[in-house]
Design a protein around this motif. Sequence first.
Motif, mmCIF file in Angstrom:
data_model
loop_
_atom_site.group_PDB
_atom_site.id
_atom_site.type_symbol
_atom_site.label_atom_id
_atom_site.label_comp_id
_atom_site.label_asym_id
_atom_site.label_seq_id
_atom_site.Cartn_x
_atom_site.Cartn_y
_atom_site.Cartn_z
ATOM 1 N N VAL A 1 0.880 -1.157 0.000
ATOM 2 C CA VAL A 1 0.000 0.000 0.000
ATOM 3 C C VAL A 1 0.926 1.217 0.000
ATOM 4 C CG1 VAL A 1 -1.781 1.266 1.250
ATOM 5 C CG2 VAL A 1 -1.800 -1.237 1.244
ATOM 6 N N ASN A 2 0.847 2.011 -1.051
ATOM 7 C CA ASN A 2 1.775 3.125 -1.235
ATOM 8 C C ASN A 2 1.073 4.461 -1.094
ATOM 9 O OD1 ASN A 2 4.149 1.546 -2.052
ATOM 10 N ND2 ASN A 2 2.900 1.007 -3.803
ATOM 11 N N ALA A 3 1.818 5.442 -0.604
ATOM 12 C CA ALA A 3 1.333 6.818 -0.531
ATOM 13 C C ALA A 3 2.333 7.694 -1.270
ATOM 14 C CB ALA A 3 1.222 7.259 0.928
ATOM 15 N N ASN A 4 1.840 8.650 -2.042
ATOM 16 C CA ASN A 4 2.751 9.565 -2.723
ATOM 17 C C ASN A 4 3.660 10.233 -1.709
ATOM 18 O OD1 ASN A 4 1.677 9.085 -5.242
ATOM 19 N ND2 ASN A 4 0.285 10.828 -5.178
ATOM 20 N N SER A 5 4.973 10.254 -2.013
ATOM 21 C CA SER A 5 5.924 10.861 -1.099
ATOM 22 C C SER A 5 7.010 11.623 -1.843
ATOM 23 C CB SER A 5 6.546 9.772 -0.207
ATOM 24 O OG SER A 5 7.258 10.361 0.850
ATOM 25 N N ASP A 6 6.798 11.880 -3.099
ATOM 26 C CA ASP A 6 7.768 12.563 -3.950
ATOM 27 C C ASP A 6 8.030 13.979 -3.439
ATOM 28 O OD1 ASP A 6 8.724 14.189 -6.291
ATOM 29 O OD2 ASP A 6 8.540 12.243 -7.295
ATOM 30 N N GLU A 7 9.297 14.340 -3.364
ATOM 31 C CA GLU A 7 9.680 15.668 -2.888
ATOM 32 C C GLU A 7 9.027 16.782 -3.702
ATOM 33 O OE1 GLU A 7 13.762 17.931 -1.588
ATOM 34 O OE2 GLU A 7 13.850 16.685 -3.399
ATOM 35 N N ARG A 8 8.810 16.527 -4.991
ATOM 36 C CA ARG A 8 8.217 17.544 -5.863
ATOM 37 C C ARG A 8 6.767 17.871 -5.486
ATOM 38 N NH1 ARG A 8 9.218 14.530 -11.299
ATOM 39 N NH2 ARG A 8 8.589 12.886 -9.854
ATOM 40 N N LEU A 9 6.161 17.046 -4.672
ATOM 41 C CA LEU A 9 4.778 17.266 -4.248
ATOM 42 C C LEU A 9 4.690 17.974 -2.896
ATOM 43 C CD1 LEU A 9 3.378 13.730 -5.148
ATOM 44 C CD2 LEU A 9 3.275 15.823 -6.538
ATOM 45 N N LYS A 10 5.848 18.325 -2.329
ATOM 46 C CA LYS A 10 5.871 18.847 -0.958
ATOM 47 C C LYS A 10 6.508 20.220 -0.903
ATOM 48 C CE LYS A 10 6.306 14.134 0.692
ATOM 49 N NZ LYS A 10 7.055 13.174 1.487
ATOM 50 N N GLU A 11 6.149 20.978 0.114
ATOM 51 C CA GLU A 11 6.795 22.262 0.384
ATOM 52 C C GLU A 11 6.884 22.441 1.890
ATOM 53 O OE1 GLU A 11 4.349 25.141 -1.581
ATOM 54 O OE2 GLU A 11 2.709 24.950 -0.158
ATOM 55 N N ASN A 12 7.626 23.451 2.314
ATOM 56 C CA ASN A 12 7.826 23.713 3.750
ATOM 57 C C ASN A 12 8.362 22.479 4.468
ATOM 58 O OD1 ASN A 12 6.749 26.340 3.398
ATOM 59 N ND2 ASN A 12 4.688 25.513 3.577
ATOM 60 N N ILE A 13 9.324 21.795 3.864
ATOM 61 C CA ILE A 13 9.900 20.566 4.418
ATOM 62 C C ILE A 13 10.861 20.924 5.544
ATOM 63 C CG2 ILE A 13 11.367 18.577 3.901
ATOM 64 C CD1 ILE A 13 10.328 18.841 0.956
ATOM 65 N N GLU A 14 10.684 20.300 6.699
ATOM 66 C CA GLU A 14 11.616 20.469 7.811
ATOM 67 C C GLU A 14 11.744 19.152 8.565
ATOM 68 O OE1 GLU A 14 9.814 22.979 11.082
ATOM 69 O OE2 GLU A 14 8.681 23.758 9.383
ATOM 70 N N THR A 15 12.930 18.896 9.067
ATOM 71 C CA THR A 15 13.185 17.684 9.837
ATOM 72 C C THR A 15 12.445 17.753 11.169
ATOM 73 O OG1 THR A 15 15.366 17.477 8.815
ATOM 74 C CG2 THR A 15 15.011 16.247 10.859
ATOM 75 N N ILE A 16 11.901 16.638 11.591
ATOM 76 C CA ILE A 16 11.195 16.569 12.872
ATOM 77 C C ILE A 16 12.206 16.692 13.997
ATOM 78 C CG2 ILE A 16 9.759 15.143 14.382
ATOM 79 C CD1 ILE A 16 8.722 13.761 11.795
ATOM 80 N N GLY A 17 12.073 17.711 14.793
ATOM 81 C CA GLY A 17 12.965 17.918 15.924
ATOM 82 C C GLY A 17 12.403 17.310 17.191
ATOM 83 N N ASN A 18 13.283 17.042 18.153
ATOM 84 C CA ASN A 18 12.873 16.520 19.454
ATOM 85 C C ASN A 18 12.047 15.240 19.296
ATOM 86 O OD1 ASN A 18 13.049 16.723 22.223
ATOM 87 N ND2 ASN A 18 11.204 17.963 22.416
ATOM 88 N N ALA A 19 12.412 14.435 18.300
ATOM 89 C CA ALA A 19 11.638 13.242 17.957
ATOM 90 C C ALA A 19 11.620 12.217 19.084
ATOM 91 C CB ALA A 19 12.189 12.613 16.675
#
Length: 117
Positions: free
Chosen positions: A24-42
Amino acid sequence: RDGSNADVFTFNQGTGDFTATGDVNANSDERLKENIETIGNALEKVYNLRGVYYDMIAHPGVRKTGLIAQEVEKVLPEVVTTSETGENIKSVAYANVVGLLVEAIKELKDEVNLIKG
């Protein structure tokens, strides 16, 4: 059905289970995303989640594991949705918790490396 006569996917209305013979796949292409930031304090976020065993009221005697949506919502609200009809049932997009877990493992590795010197 595919060429092998096997069901490609099934949905059991009695249990609500959905089964796919493939991924079961979900679109995850970088070209479909904006405001990308690494999760902090994970790691702290994961620490504040609670994994539980439970029985679904609608299916007595069927033991499951998972999370409680109301608890997850306090830690990672981005993965919780609330139905807009009926009783406003909350759901967790479990696959969307993976990013948090990846970053928490990396934080643990950094801590281990620091301890090892």
